[in-house]
Design a protein around this motif. Sequence first.
Motif, PDB file in Angstrom:
ATOM      1  N   SER A  73       0.507  -1.032  -0.029  1.00 15.47           N
ATOM      2  CA  SER A  73      -0.328   0.406  -0.262  1.00 15.47           C
ATOM      3  C   SER A  73       0.530   0.948  -0.006  1.00 15.47           C
ATOM      4  O   SER A  73       2.312   0.935  -0.019  1.00 15.47           O
ATOM      5  CB  SER A  73      -0.944   0.176   1.383  1.00 15.47           C
ATOM      6  OG  SER A  73      -0.620  -0.089   2.293  1.00 15.47           O
ATOM      7  N   GLY A  75       0.035   6.212   0.131  1.00 14.44           N
ATOM      8  CA  GLY A  75      -0.800   7.106  -0.552  1.00 14.44           C
ATOM      9  C   GLY A  75      -0.922   7.706  -1.268  1.00 14.44           C
ATOM     10  O   GLY A  75       0.453   7.859  -2.500  1.00 14.44           O
ATOM     11  N   ASP A  76      -1.679   8.996  -2.024  1.00 10.85           N
ATOM     12  CA  ASP A  76      -1.113   9.463  -3.276  1.00 10.85           C
ATOM     13  C   ASP A  76      -0.043  10.099  -3.388  1.00 10.85           C
ATOM     14  O   ASP A  76       1.087  10.205  -4.421  1.00 10.85           O
ATOM     15  CB  ASP A  76      -2.554   9.909  -3.630  1.00 10.85           C
ATOM     16  CG  ASP A  76      -3.618   9.382  -3.675  1.00 10.85           C
ATOM     17  OD1 ASP A  76      -3.700   7.950  -4.804  1.00 10.85           O
ATOM     18  OD2 ASP A  76      -4.332   9.839  -3.702  1.00 10.85           O
ATOM     19  N   GLY A  77       0.472  10.607  -2.685  1.00 10.43           N
ATOM     20  CA  GLY A  77       1.581  11.319  -1.986  1.00 10.43           C
ATOM     21  C   GLY A  77       2.455  10.902  -2.475  1.00 10.43           C
ATOM     22  O   GLY A  77       4.007  11.256  -2.755  1.00 10.43           O
ATOM     23  N   VAL A  79       3.412   8.462  -4.358  1.00 12.02           N
ATOM     24  CA  VAL A  79       2.822   7.911  -6.008  1.00 12.02           C
ATOM     25  C   VAL A  79       4.012   8.891  -6.068  1.00 12.02           C
ATOM     26  O   VAL A  79       5.053   8.703  -6.966  1.00 12.02           O
ATOM     27  CB  VAL A  79       2.131   7.102  -6.091  1.00 12.02           C
ATOM     28  CG1 VAL A  79       1.802   7.236  -7.409  1.00 12.02           C
ATOM     29  CG2 VAL A  79       1.732   5.873  -5.765  1.00 12.02           C
ATOM     30  N   ARG A  80       3.398   9.929  -6.122  1.00 14.87           N
ATOM     31  CA  ARG A  80       3.831  12.108  -6.349  1.00 14.87           C
ATOM     32  C   ARG A  80       4.847  11.375  -6.244  1.00 14.87           C
ATOM     33  O   ARG A  80       6.044  12.683  -6.962  1.00 14.87           O
ATOM     34  CB  ARG A  80       3.145  12.676  -6.367  1.00 14.87           C
ATOM     35  CG  ARG A  80       1.652  12.788  -6.492  1.00 14.87           C
ATOM     36  CD  ARG A  80       0.336  13.873  -6.779  1.00 14.87           C
ATOM     37  NE  ARG A  80       0.587  14.402  -5.692  1.00 14.87           N
ATOM     38  CZ  ARG A  80      -0.411  13.805  -4.281  1.00 14.87           C
ATOM     39  NH1 ARG A  80      -1.137  13.080  -5.532  1.00 14.87           N
ATOM     40  NH2 ARG A  80      -0.073  14.620  -3.116  1.00 14.87           N
ATOM     41  N   LYS A  83       7.169   9.451  -8.594  1.00 16.86           N
ATOM     42  CA  LYS A  83       7.510   9.743  -9.808  1.00 16.86           C
ATOM     43  C   LYS A  83       8.741  10.921  -9.752  1.00 16.86           C
ATOM     44  O   LYS A  83       9.761  10.697 -10.703  1.00 16.86           O
ATOM     45  CB  LYS A  83       5.900  10.293 -10.071  1.00 16.86           C
ATOM     46  CG  LYS A  83       5.780  10.262 -11.757  1.00 16.86           C
ATOM     47  CD  LYS A  83       6.436   8.874 -12.184  1.00 16.86           C
ATOM     48  CE  LYS A  83       5.370   8.923 -13.240  1.00 16.86           C
ATOM     49  NZ  LYS A  83       5.858   7.624 -14.398  1.00 16.86           N
ATOM     50  N   ASP A  88       8.472   4.614 -10.349  1.00 23.06           N
ATOM     51  CA  ASP A  88       6.656   3.833 -10.734  1.00 23.06           C
ATOM     52  C   ASP A  88       6.413   3.368  -9.439  1.00 23.06           C
ATOM     53  O   ASP A  88       7.407   2.330  -9.112  1.00 23.06           O
ATOM     54  CB  ASP A  88       6.679   3.244 -12.238  1.00 23.06           C
ATOM     55  CG  ASP A  88       6.481   4.525 -13.272  1.00 23.06           C
ATOM     56  OD1 ASP A  88       6.213   5.828 -13.199  1.00 23.06           O
ATOM     57  OD2 ASP A  88       6.686   3.880 -14.315  1.00 23.06           O
ATOM     58  N   THR A 119      -3.683   3.071   4.956  1.00 27.58           N
ATOM     59  CA  THR A 119      -3.660   3.699   3.992  1.00 27.58           C
ATOM     60  C   THR A 119      -4.453   4.869   3.586  1.00 27.58           C
ATOM     61  O   THR A 119      -4.665   5.762   2.833  1.00 27.58           O
ATOM     62  CB  THR A 119      -4.775   2.688   3.039  1.00 27.58           C
ATOM     63  OG1 THR A 119      -3.189   1.728   2.402  1.00 27.58           O
ATOM     64  CG2 THR A 119      -4.599   3.201   1.158  1.00 27.58           C
ATOM     65  N   CYS A 122      -2.820   7.391   5.605  1.00 32.36           N
ATOM     66  CA  CYS A 122      -2.101   8.321   4.373  1.00 32.36           C
ATOM     67  C   CYS A 122      -2.935   9.273   3.796  1.00 32.36           C
ATOM     68  O   CYS A 122      -2.448  10.230   3.357  1.00 32.36           O
ATOM     69  CB  CYS A 122      -1.154   7.251   3.605  1.00 32.36           C
ATOM     70  SG  CYS A 122       0.296   6.547   4.465  1.00 32.36           S
ATOM     71  N   LYS A 123      -3.964   8.756   2.960  1.00 29.33           N
ATOM     72  CA  LYS A 123      -4.023   9.898   1.951  1.00 29.33           C
ATOM     73  C   LYS A 123      -5.071  11.019   2.721  1.00 29.33           C
ATOM     74  O   LYS A 123      -5.269  12.214   2.035  1.00 29.33           O
ATOM     75  CB  LYS A 123      -6.138   8.402   1.496  1.00 29.33           C
ATOM     76  CG  LYS A 123      -5.456   7.695   0.388  1.00 29.33           C
ATOM     77  CD  LYS A 123      -6.578   6.871  -0.063  1.00 29.33           C
ATOM     78  CE  LYS A 123      -6.389   5.882  -0.936  1.00 29.33           C
ATOM     79  NZ  LYS A 123      -6.149   6.512  -2.007  1.00 29.33           N
ATOM     80  N   ASP A 126      -1.738  13.046   2.657  1.00 31.43           N
ATOM     81  CA  ASP A 126      -1.314  13.445   1.590  1.00 31.43           C
ATOM     82  C   ASP A 126      -2.234  14.387   1.458  1.00 31.43           C
ATOM     83  O   ASP A 126      -2.141  14.806   0.313  1.00 31.43           O
ATOM     84  CB  ASP A 126      -1.360  12.339   0.627  1.00 31.43           C
ATOM     85  CG  ASP A 126      -0.546  10.749   0.786  1.00 31.43           C
ATOM     86  OD1 ASP A 126       0.905  11.264   1.623  1.00 31.43           O
ATOM     87  OD2 ASP A 126      -0.719   9.594   0.154  1.00 31.43           O
TER      88      ASP A 126
END
Length: 131
Positions: A73, A75-77, A79-80, A83, A88, A119, A122-123, A126
């Motif tokens: 798992s 969070g979106d933060g 992943v960004r 990146k 990835d 998760t 974290c969202k 984020d």
Amino acid sequence: MKVAIATIEWKEVSGHAGKAQQWFVYDLAGHTPGGPLPEPARVTLTKEQTPHYIEDDNAPHPLDGVEVMIAGSAGDGFVRHMKKRGADVVLTGEPDPAVALTKLIAGEDLPDQRFDITTSLCKLRDFFSRH
């Protein structure tokens, strides 16, 4: 290509990538499809080096050069942020690191990630994150 897998005590895929301190790093540059996986490097991060805490200051990091990160798992933060650092993120419910990597290399679908309450937390974090 280098692939990093967040682990829990080197045994299973970690459910929280941002706070994972133990990572397998596989260098697949010489790997042939269908062949055995190369022995991974074991990278242990300090708390301050975990992706949850690192800054976007482009300072060298032990996971630099990794193109794909596998975890249970994130969070979106996260992943960004990864990146921006050139990696990835692939999320999976597969608990075995070697199986997850083998399926990824073969282009097979990985099992959906398991439910993890962190998760959701974290969202929320984020949403207010600098990432």
